[in-house]
Design a protein around this motif. Structure first.
Motif, PDB file in Angstrom:
ATOM      1  N   VAL A  17      63.991  38.280  13.487  1.00  0.00           N
ATOM      2  CA  VAL A  17      63.638  39.088  14.596  1.00  0.00           C
ATOM      3  C   VAL A  17      62.254  39.511  14.760  1.00  0.00           C
ATOM      4  O   VAL A  17      61.827  39.523  15.786  1.00  0.00           O
ATOM      5  CB  VAL A  17      64.722  40.348  14.630  1.00  0.00           C
ATOM      6  N   GLY A  18      61.601  39.965  13.496  1.00  0.00           N
ATOM      7  CA  GLY A  18      60.163  40.257  13.756  1.00  0.00           C
ATOM      8  C   GLY A  18      59.265  39.143  14.055  1.00  0.00           C
ATOM      9  O   GLY A  18      58.390  39.338  14.955  1.00  0.00           O
ATOM     10  N   ALA A  45      71.357  46.634  11.268  1.00  0.00           N
ATOM     11  CA  ALA A  45      70.404  47.515  10.636  1.00  0.00           C
ATOM     12  C   ALA A  45      69.015  46.640  10.392  1.00  0.00           C
ATOM     13  O   ALA A  45      67.916  47.200  10.800  1.00  0.00           O
ATOM     14  CB  ALA A  45      70.995  48.214   9.446  1.00  0.00           C
ATOM     15  N   GLY A  46      69.225  45.585   9.453  1.00  0.00           N
ATOM     16  CA  GLY A  46      68.131  44.722   9.143  1.00  0.00           C
ATOM     17  C   GLY A  46      67.325  44.291  10.316  1.00  0.00           C
ATOM     18  O   GLY A  46      66.127  44.105  10.701  1.00  0.00           O
ATOM     19  N   ALA A  47      68.361  43.582  11.612  1.00  0.00           N
ATOM     20  CA  ALA A  47      67.598  43.310  12.681  1.00  0.00           C
ATOM     21  C   ALA A  47      66.553  44.364  13.552  1.00  0.00           C
ATOM     22  O   ALA A  47      65.681  44.225  13.749  1.00  0.00           O
ATOM     23  CB  ALA A  47      68.556  42.698  13.513  1.00  0.00           C
ATOM     24  N   LEU A  48      67.283  45.493  13.454  1.00  0.00           N
ATOM     25  CA  LEU A  48      66.700  46.732  14.211  1.00  0.00           C
ATOM     26  C   LEU A  48      65.310  46.940  13.310  1.00  0.00           C
ATOM     27  O   LEU A  48      64.451  47.064  14.074  1.00  0.00           O
ATOM     28  CB  LEU A  48      67.272  47.869  14.506  1.00  0.00           C
ATOM     29  N   ALA A  76      62.528  44.710  14.110  1.00  0.00           N
ATOM     30  CA  ALA A  76      61.918  44.796  15.423  1.00  0.00           C
ATOM     31  C   ALA A  76      61.048  46.139  15.542  1.00  0.00           C
ATOM     32  O   ALA A  76      60.538  46.328  16.612  1.00  0.00           O
ATOM     33  CB  ALA A  76      63.149  45.314  16.442  1.00  0.00           C
ATOM     34  N   GLY A  77      60.955  46.891  14.335  1.00  0.00           N
ATOM     35  CA  GLY A  77      60.298  47.895  14.051  1.00  0.00           C
ATOM     36  C   GLY A  77      60.670  49.339  14.501  1.00  0.00           C
ATOM     37  O   GLY A  77      60.420  50.478  14.590  1.00  0.00           O
ATOM     38  N   TRP A  98      65.437  47.764  21.482  1.00  0.00           N
ATOM     39  CA  TRP A  98      64.561  47.236  20.485  1.00  0.00           C
ATOM     40  C   TRP A  98      63.601  46.043  21.139  1.00  0.00           C
ATOM     41  O   TRP A  98      62.497  46.011  20.506  1.00  0.00           O
ATOM     42  CB  TRP A  98      65.104  46.834  19.234  1.00  0.00           C
ATOM     43  N   LYS A  99      63.772  45.494  22.041  1.00  0.00           N
ATOM     44  CA  LYS A  99      62.809  44.341  22.248  1.00  0.00           C
ATOM     45  C   LYS A  99      61.780  44.965  23.077  1.00  0.00           C
ATOM     46  O   LYS A  99      60.690  44.088  23.315  1.00  0.00           O
ATOM     47  CB  LYS A  99      63.686  43.491  23.621  1.00  0.00           C
ATOM     48  N   GLN A 100      61.676  46.044  23.677  1.00  0.00           N
ATOM     49  CA  GLN A 100      60.342  46.691  24.077  1.00  0.00           C
ATOM     50  C   GLN A 100      59.412  47.466  23.384  1.00  0.00           C
ATOM     51  O   GLN A 100      58.541  48.022  23.694  1.00  0.00           O
ATOM     52  CB  GLN A 100      60.842  47.642  25.445  1.00  0.00           C
TER      53      GLN A 100
END
Length: 442
Positions: A294-295, A370-373, A376-377, A436-438
């Motif tokens: 994701v990052g 949770a890891g994906a978020l 994304a920071g 989270w995309k923004q």
């Protein structure tokens, strides 16, 4: 292609966790030969030391997210600068942790209701291992740096070396081999401290040499310290650190509550926790993959790709952990029998393990999203969901179940399954909303 990439990132993380579990098994096997008091002391001391270390090592959450995004953008120099600043923060924090641990080890050990001899030995263990706190933090932060860069095999290899070093030193010092005196429990503490120092040196040598492609220039970092970058690392890591601290506190309070159920239920609870911990490993591995991908996709300005990778990782985690759910439902007796021969403990544990099977899909979704978020920071959302669910749902219901309604251990596991379900549903919904995309950060 996506599945292969996720699998290649996940399996080293799973194997790394297996190696750390092997270290725990070896500790129990070696120290257990010394008697009940040293074994209890090492168990208590290790729990306290690593709980403190894990709280502060949560600063790797910020470093991992920033490095993953820099790698995705193709900016290796920035990734190196982030890594350098994170390592300096880790070493400074480790110095503070060393002082606090050494000063208050005895006071903390005395909080637990063990006999004075065990409390004293635990304090000795904490003080010895505490001397390596700065090295431990640098080591764990270094692992987070490599994961952010997608190099999950490096922490695996370092963990493999750690096993060899730790087991060798521990065997020699505990039992007095090769001309060394038999130090008993102190030998176990020294082995742990030496292993942390060794792992730290390996990680630093890899980062400073640039042999992995990710290079840290310590001179450049010290010459031009970027306070804005430090602020970003701390800001992104602080929620994860608070989450870990409040989770540890909730775990301690929960353990005190469960102790009121009696010896057999508490023993059965520990057995089920140990058995279920095996199922956490694939979830952890897919969560690491989701964080990294994701990052990196967001760094490459590809939010749709980030979403696709996270969803695929969640599906793969569901498939694997669904297998554990089937195992726990179909064969709870043999699984529990691996860890206990007491018929009462085994019977109660088997029932609770069947209940634990129902929470496996929720654990998979919670870990991966949770890891994906975090990748994304967005480190605040997982922290808030975990803390609110733990303190507003799980702890109050445990108190009600144990002290008011006087329910048994199976009710505790129903509450645990409910807690995981709420967290999984919340994080899945929040991830799907796509805020989270923004997210942008320095």
């Amino acid at each position: 292609m996506i599945r292969r990439r996720i699998f290649n990132l996940a399996w080293p993380a799973v194997c790394e966790m297996l190696l750390y579990m092997l270290l725990d098994f070896v500790d129990v096997a070696f120290v257990g030969r010394l008697g009940a008091r040293p074994l209890a002391a090492v168990g208590l001391g290790a729990q306290i030391f690593f709980s403190v270390i894990f709280i502060f090592s949560a600063m790797s959450a910020g470093a991992t997210a920033l490095i993953a995004r820099a790698i995705g953008a193709g900016d290796m120099r920035r990734a190196g600068r982030v890594a350098g600043h994170a390592l300096i923060l880790a070493f400074l924090a480790g110095g503070v942790v060393t002082f606090v641990i050494y000063r208050f080890a005895g006071d903390v050990a005395a909080l637990f209701r063990f006999e004075p001899a065990v409390q004293h030995l635990a304090a000795v263990y904490i003080r010895i291992t505490g001397l390596s706190a700065a090295f431990s933090l640098v080591y764990f932060i270094g692992n987070g740096i490599f994961r952010g860069a997608g190099m999950t095999r490096i922490p695996l290899l370092v963990a493999a070396l750690a096993n060899v070093v730790h087991i060798g030193i521990e065997y020699v010092l505990i039992f007095g081999k090769l001309g060394f005196p038999a130090l008993g429990m102190r030998g176990a503490a020294i082995a742990t401290a030496c292993t942390q120092v060794f792992c730290c040196c390996v990680v630093l040598s890899l980062l400073f040499s640039g042999v992995t492609g990710l290079r840290v220039s310590l001179k450049e970092v010290l010459r031009s310290c970027d306070f804005a970058l430090i602020k970003s690392i701390v800001r992104l890591s602080l929620p994860a650190g608070c989450e870990q601290a409040l989770m540890d506190l909730g775990w301690i309070i929960g353990s005190f509550m469960l102790a009121g159920l009696g010896t057999v239920p508490f023993a059965a609870h520990q057995v089920v926790l140990t058995a279920e911990s095996l199922s956490y490993m694939p979830g952890y591995g897919f969560a690491v993959a989701a964080t990294t991908l994701v990052g990196q996709n967001l760094g490459a300005r590809n939010p749709d790709g980030a979403s696709a990778n996270a969803v695929t990782a969640a599906r793969m985690a569901l498939l694997v952990m669904g297998g554990f759910a089937f195992l726990f439902l179909a064969l709870p007796g043999p699984v529990v029998g691996i860890f206990t021969s007491d018929p009462q403990v085994a019977s109660l544990g088997a029932l609770c393990l069947r209940i634990a099977a129902l929470e496996q899909p929720s654990i998979a979704l919670e870990m991966v999203f949770a890891g994906a978020l975090r990748g994304a920071g967005d480190t605040r959302t997982p922290a808030m969901v975990t803390v609110l669910s733990t303190w507003l749902l799980r702890i109050p219901l445990l108190y009600l179940s144990v002290y008011v309604l006087r329910f048994g251990l199976p009710a505790v596991w129903v509450i645990t399954a409910l807690d995981w379900s709420v967290r999984a549903a919340s994080l899945t919904l929040l991830f799907r909303m796509g805020h989270w995309k923004q997210i942008e950060y320095a």
